[in-house]
Design a protein around this motif. Structure first.
Motif, PDB file in Angstrom:
ATOM      1  N   GLY A   1       0.797  -1.226   0.000  1.00 33.85           N
ATOM      2  CA  GLY A   1       0.000   0.000   0.000  1.00 33.85           C
ATOM      3  C   GLY A   1       0.825   1.268   0.000  1.00 33.85           C
ATOM      4  O   GLY A   1       0.641   2.149  -0.862  1.00 33.85           O
TER       5      GLY A   1
ATOM      6  N   LYS B   1       5.378  -9.488  -9.243  1.00 36.47           N
ATOM      7  CA  LYS B   1       4.833  -8.278  -8.608  1.00 36.47           C
ATOM      8  C   LYS B   1       5.710  -7.065  -8.934  1.00 36.47           C
ATOM      9  O   LYS B   1       5.208  -5.970  -9.185  1.00 36.47           O
TER      10      LYS B   1
ATOM     11  N   HIS C   1      12.033  -4.328   9.282  1.00 35.07           N
ATOM     12  CA  HIS C   1      12.823  -3.109   9.054  1.00 35.07           C
ATOM     13  C   HIS C   1      14.274  -3.244   9.493  1.00 35.07           C
ATOM     14  O   HIS C   1      15.187  -2.864   8.751  1.00 35.07           O
TER      15      HIS C   1
ATOM     16  N   LYS D   1       7.867   4.091   9.194  1.00 36.21           N
ATOM     17  CA  LYS D   1       7.558   3.942  10.607  1.00 36.21           C
ATOM     18  C   LYS D   1       6.690   2.702  10.774  1.00 36.21           C
ATOM     19  O   LYS D   1       6.063   2.289   9.785  1.00 36.21           O
TER      20      LYS D   1
HETATM   21  N1  LIG Z   1       3.823   6.780   6.343  1.00 41.12           N
HETATM   22  C1  LIG Z   1       2.591   6.346   6.118  1.00 41.12           C
HETATM   23  O1  LIG Z   1       1.661   7.121   5.905  1.00 41.12           O
HETATM   24  C2  LIG Z   1       2.333   4.878   6.125  1.00 41.12           C
HETATM   25  C3  LIG Z   1       1.096   4.397   5.646  1.00 41.12           C
HETATM   26  C4  LIG Z   1       0.918   3.015   5.593  1.00 41.12           C
HETATM   27  C5  LIG Z   1       1.919   2.171   6.033  1.00 41.12           C
HETATM   28  N2  LIG Z   1       3.088   2.690   6.502  1.00 41.12           N
HETATM   29  C6  LIG Z   1       4.158   1.789   6.968  1.00 41.12           C
HETATM   30  O2  LIG Z   1       4.681   1.115   5.822  1.00 41.12           O
HETATM   31  C7  LIG Z   1       4.960  -0.239   6.156  1.00 41.12           C
HETATM   32  C8  LIG Z   1       4.191  -1.138   5.189  1.00 41.12           C
HETATM   33  O3  LIG Z   1       2.813  -0.908   5.325  1.00 41.12           O
HETATM   34  P1  LIG Z   1       1.768  -1.206   4.128  1.00 41.12           P
HETATM   35  O4  LIG Z   1       0.458  -0.735   4.627  1.00 41.12           O
HETATM   36  O5  LIG Z   1       2.278  -0.716   2.844  1.00 41.12           O
HETATM   37  O6  LIG Z   1       1.798  -2.803   4.156  1.00 41.12           O
HETATM   38  P2  LIG Z   1       1.341  -3.807   3.018  1.00 41.12           P
HETATM   39  O7  LIG Z   1       0.339  -3.162   2.110  1.00 41.12           O
HETATM   40  O8  LIG Z   1       1.000  -5.075   3.692  1.00 41.12           O
HETATM   41  O9  LIG Z   1       2.663  -4.016   2.154  1.00 41.12           O
HETATM   42  C9  LIG Z   1       3.838  -4.496   2.731  1.00 41.12           C
HETATM   43  C10 LIG Z   1       4.745  -5.016   1.635  1.00 41.12           C
HETATM   44  O10 LIG Z   1       5.956  -5.432   2.256  1.00 41.12           O
HETATM   45  C11 LIG Z   1       6.503  -6.532   1.578  1.00 41.12           C
HETATM   46  N3  LIG Z   1       6.886  -7.543   2.590  1.00 41.12           N
HETATM   47  C12 LIG Z   1       8.143  -7.894   2.918  1.00 41.12           C
HETATM   48  N4  LIG Z   1       8.173  -8.813   3.880  1.00 41.12           N
HETATM   49  C13 LIG Z   1       6.881  -9.074   4.170  1.00 41.12           C
HETATM   50  C14 LIG Z   1       6.268  -9.968   5.079  1.00 41.12           C
HETATM   51  N5  LIG Z   1       6.977 -10.767   5.883  1.00 41.12           N
HETATM   52  N6  LIG Z   1       4.927 -10.001   5.105  1.00 41.12           N
HETATM   53  C15 LIG Z   1       4.202  -9.188   4.310  1.00 41.12           C
HETATM   54  N7  LIG Z   1       4.733  -8.325   3.419  1.00 41.12           N
HETATM   55  C16 LIG Z   1       6.069  -8.271   3.354  1.00 41.12           C
HETATM   56  C17 LIG Z   1       5.477  -7.003   0.566  1.00 41.12           C
HETATM   57  O11 LIG Z   1       5.949  -6.600  -0.712  1.00 41.12           O
HETATM   58  P3  LIG Z   1       6.540  -7.668  -1.741  1.00 41.12           P
HETATM   59  O12 LIG Z   1       5.617  -8.861  -1.659  1.00 41.12           O
HETATM   60  O13 LIG Z   1       6.460  -6.963  -3.025  1.00 41.12           O
HETATM   61  O14 LIG Z   1       7.937  -8.016  -1.337  1.00 41.12           O
HETATM   62  C18 LIG Z   1       4.218  -6.229   0.912  1.00 41.12           C
HETATM   63  O15 LIG Z   1       3.489  -5.857  -0.229  1.00 41.12           O
HETATM   64  C19 LIG Z   1       4.596  -0.414   7.625  1.00 41.12           C
HETATM   65  O16 LIG Z   1       5.763  -0.309   8.410  1.00 41.12           O
HETATM   66  C20 LIG Z   1       3.650   0.744   7.908  1.00 41.12           C
HETATM   67  O17 LIG Z   1       3.684   1.225   9.235  1.00 41.12           O
HETATM   68  C21 LIG Z   1       3.302   4.012   6.545  1.00 41.12           C
END
Ligand SMILES: NC(=O)c1ccc[n+]([C@@H]2O[C@H](COP(=O)([O-])OP(=O)(O)OC[C@H]3O[C@@H](n4cnc5c(N)ncnc54)[C@H](OP(=O)(O)O)[C@@H]3O)[C@@H](O)[C@H]2O)c1
Length: 322
Positions: A10, A37, A75, A93
């Protein structure tokens, strides 16, 4: 500056959209655990390179900054791998699961001479300067309040302690950072209560911070409900209302009448809000800095120790602690 995005979830997509709206940085590469992907992401967002492993991204000498957009529990190790390969890092974060992990990363980064920045986007936004200038109009600061809630408790990475789940590390960091950035004084007390999910992670948190100058911050977060996301800074001569502490949209100044009167309203415009952390990293790299002034390592550690203290009091253990 060439950005390499690690992950395709996301926030990785939001960052890709942001980079594509900017002239100063380029979406150069994306890496995923799956080549399929990575290819789909690169095609959709226009990245030159797509890698089917994170490791390959780190071997590409054209990547100037790696943006880590994976769940919290990954991380630390991913940052250590980036550092090992001499890559500058902007990491989402919560920066790590706990303070100990964050310290390990900062020590390694310093030894290698690479930039490490926490992607807590609110810290980098210019709206903070407006808030600070308005704070000079409300007399002596007395108290602060802020909240952030989204309905995300069913999301796997939020519900699973092994993935560093819980409201505190995902949402609670925003009201906490709001209070600490508008009032950067020493803390003299921290307390909080939480409600836990069946999985054992905290899902609703109420947090009180007492600063050494007597200012109190009353904060809450809720991963089961959308809240009004407002922040308030109260002073003896008036108060400031921030609409959406997650990415300020409007800032309002009120007087201190018994029925408070709205004095001024400021609309905030941004591309997406994520552009400012990228610009800060670019400037820091150009100036040879190893940290961004908007969010120094000491401040990341201060937040991490606060999160540790709250979770310790609640007996919430995450990732390898569990
Ligand atoms: N700053 C902000 O506004 C904001 C907003 C949302 C999230 N975040 C942060 O960004 C991070 C990711 O959040 P998200 O909402 O983007 O999560 P998400 O949609 O679940 O995506 C996480 C991505 O990380 C990869 N990944 C690597 N190891 C993984 C594992 N063991 N399990 C699942 N996925 C794994 C996957 O990509 P691949 O499959 O392509 O490798 C997955 O698509 C978190 O730390 C969150 O706190 C920040």
């Amino acid at each position: 500056m060439n950005i390499g995005i690690m992950a395709t979830g996301g926030i990785a997509k939001k960052m890709a959209d942001t980079i594509n709206l900017m002239d100063e940085v380029t979406l150069y590469a994306v890496a995923s655990r799956s080549l399929e992907k990575a290819n789909a992401f690169a095609t959709e967002y226009g990245a030159e390179k797509a890698y089917g492993s994170y490791d390959e991204l780190l071997s590409d000498s054209k990547v100037d900054l790696v943006y880590i957009a994976t769940p919290h529990h990954t991380h630390k190790d991913l940052m250590l791998e980036c550092i090992n390969k001499g890559k500058n890092i902007l990491c989402e974060k919560a920066f790590t699961i706990n303070k100990k992990e964050a310290e390990e990363v900062f020590v390694a980064a310093k030894a290698k001479g690479v930039l490490v920045a926490e992607a807590i986007w609110t810290r980098y936004m210019p709206s903070l300067y407006l808030i600070k200038s308005l704070m000079t109009k409300i007399g002596t600061i007395t108290s602060i309040s802020a909240n952030l809630g989204y309905k995300i408790s069913q999301v796997e990475r939020i519900n699973d302690p092994k993935m560093g789940g819980g409201a505190l590390l995902d949402l609670g960091v925003y009201p906490i950072n709001f209070a600490l950035m508008v009032h950067p004084e020493i803390l003299s007390g921290i307390s909080g209560l939480c409600v836990k999910a069946e999985s054992g992670v905290d899902i609703k948190d109420s947090i009180s911070l007492r600063f050494s100058d007597g200012v109190m911050a009353t904060l809450f977060t809720d991963a089961t409900t959308t809240t009004n996301r407002r922040g308030y800074i109260y002073g003896t001569e008036g108060f400031i209302e921030v609409e959406n502490i997650n990415c300020p949209e409007e800032i309002r100044l009120y007087d201190s009448s018994r029925v408070p009167q709205l004095l001024e309203t400021y609309k905030i415009t941004v591309k997406t809000g994520y552009e400012f952390e990228l610009l800060s990293c670019k400037k820091a790299i150009e100036e040879g800095l190893l940290e961004c002034p908007e969010m120094p390592h000491a401040e990341t550690l201060r937040v991490m120790s606060l999160l540790d203290a709250l979770r310790h009091a609640w007996n919430v253990k995450l990732a390898e602690e569990a």
